[in-house]
Design an enzyme around this catalytic site. Sequence first.
Site, PDB file in Angstrom:
ATOM      1  N   GLU A  39       1.067  -1.207  -0.078  1.00 19.76           N
ATOM      2  CA  GLU A  39       0.061  -0.075  -0.131  1.00 19.76           C
ATOM      3  C   GLU A  39       0.984   1.262   0.046  1.00 19.76           C
ATOM      4  O   GLU A  39       2.040   1.262   0.505  1.00 19.76           O
ATOM      5  CB  GLU A  39      -0.996   0.081   1.255  1.00 19.76           C
ATOM      6  N   ASP A 169      -3.617  11.762 -38.097  1.00 15.07           N
ATOM      7  CA  ASP A 169      -5.003  11.164 -37.914  1.00 15.07           C
ATOM      8  C   ASP A 169      -5.981  12.278 -37.701  1.00 15.07           C
ATOM      9  O   ASP A 169      -5.239  13.574 -37.342  1.00 15.07           O
ATOM     10  CB  ASP A 169      -5.471  10.130 -36.990  1.00 15.07           C
ATOM     11  N   LYS A 192      -6.536   7.949 -40.668  1.00 17.80           N
ATOM     12  CA  LYS A 192      -5.970   6.731 -40.064  1.00 17.80           C
ATOM     13  C   LYS A 192      -7.099   5.784 -39.692  1.00 17.80           C
ATOM     14  O   LYS A 192      -8.329   6.401 -39.213  1.00 17.80           O
ATOM     15  CB  LYS A 192      -5.304   7.206 -38.774  1.00 17.80           C
ATOM     16  N   GLY A 225       3.498   3.628 -30.766  1.00 23.12           N
ATOM     17  CA  GLY A 225       4.216   4.164 -31.466  1.00 23.12           C
ATOM     18  C   GLY A 225       3.842   3.706 -33.035  1.00 23.12           C
ATOM     19  O   GLY A 225       4.182   4.244 -34.119  1.00 23.12           O
ATOM     20  N   THR A 227       1.299   4.637 -34.606  1.00 16.60           N
ATOM     21  CA  THR A 227       0.765   5.642 -35.572  1.00 16.60           C
ATOM     22  C   THR A 227       1.921   6.340 -36.301  1.00 16.60           C
ATOM     23  O   THR A 227       1.553   6.302 -37.451  1.00 16.60           O
ATOM     24  CB  THR A 227       0.019   6.432 -34.565  1.00 16.60           C
TER      25      THR A 227
HETATM   26  C1  R5P Z   1      -4.971   8.926 -31.213  1.00 20.11           C
HETATM   27  O1  R5P Z   1      -5.948   9.290 -31.499  1.00 20.11           O
HETATM   28  C2  R5P Z   1      -3.844   9.803 -30.452  1.00 20.11           C
HETATM   29  O2  R5P Z   1      -3.744  10.988 -30.830  1.00 20.11           O
HETATM   30  C3  R5P Z   1      -2.475   9.174 -30.937  1.00 20.11           C
HETATM   31  O3  R5P Z   1      -2.215   9.183 -32.309  1.00 20.11           O
HETATM   32  C4  R5P Z   1      -2.287   7.572 -30.435  1.00 20.11           C
HETATM   33  O4  R5P Z   1      -2.807   7.574 -29.166  1.00 20.11           O
HETATM   34  C5  R5P Z   1      -0.998   7.057 -30.658  1.00 20.11           C
HETATM   35  O5  R5P Z   1      -1.013   5.755 -30.292  1.00 20.11           O
HETATM   36  P1  R5P Z   1       0.015   4.974 -30.570  1.00 20.11           P
HETATM   37  O6  R5P Z   1       1.361   5.202 -30.173  1.00 20.11           O
HETATM   38  O7  R5P Z   1      -0.105   3.479 -29.896  1.00 20.11           O
HETATM   39  O8  R5P Z   1      -0.376   4.517 -32.101  1.00 20.11           O
END
Ligand code: R5P
Length: 294
Positions: A39, A169, A192, A225, A227
């Site tokens: 805790e 995105d 995206k 990572g 995206t």
């Molecule tokens: C999504 O809408 C966010 O803006 C980021 O693009 C996303 O959270 C990135 O996540 P990851 O690195 O896992 O692709």
Amino acid sequence: MSNTVVLGGTNSKELAKKVARKINAEYGKLHTDKFPDGETYLKLPFPVQGKKAIIVEGMHPNPNEALIETIFAARTARELGAKDVVLVAPYLAYLRQDKRFHPLECWSNRIMAALLHFADRIIVVDPHIQRIPNLQSIFKIPAKQITANKLIAEYIQKNIPDPVILGPDEESYQWAEEIAETIRIEATVLRKKRYTSRHVVIKLKRDLSLKNKNVVIVDDIISSGHTMIEVIKQAKKQKAKTITCIAVHGIFAENALSKLKKAGATRIITTNTVVNTTSKIDVSPVIAEELREE
Ligand code: R5P
């Protein structure tokens, strides 16, 4: 601000110290430890009676620990007579679970917000706002969102000549477009499709040429990572000169940092909302600015 104290949590000690210096407040680190059963033990560094207590704690790494630390600190400061309790969350966790994606799932963002109601208000750096209108819509206490966009724009202006700004995105327009506007160029926001947390597909627009360009991909969070990696692949295919990945919050789950380097990123830059080797942009100026205005 002599009647103000800044209390730094485990994840944000250095940032909290910088903020305290900027607003001329006394700084102290929250003392935390573990009881033998796991805790959390917490103690304030000095009395806060009659003072404004500003608690600075980012919620990565160890989001659950950081959340408990923040709740315990806010409630303790309140019980011990602080006249005002302000939370600063450089990175606020659980915002991406902003709906019940599948039946029976926990809708975490609203529950996390409810757990922070011992404070009088909260300030959050670039919260992940996707399916909610704004941060306030999930909080009962006043909730202010601030942004590192102008600091990121300054970094790009100083370090990357003739940049081409890409947002991976639709959600990233909040960052990409504002940053590009500050630099007085245009941003391109891509499309995206996310199939799972580890599988995303990103489409480049047909008329977009990245050949020999200094590409800068801007997003709020780098988590797995994937995206960023999808955009890096496309930029490489088009023979971009350099590829810089910039995010406010560098979570870098599952070895994402080395995956990004391996994919071909020239530079990876984040702010210090989450402390990393990539944290080259200090957000203390925008936090201090907000606290001075209160
Ligand atoms: C999504 O809408 C966010 O803006 C980021 O693009 C996303 O959270 C990135 O996540 P990851 O690195 O896992 O692709």
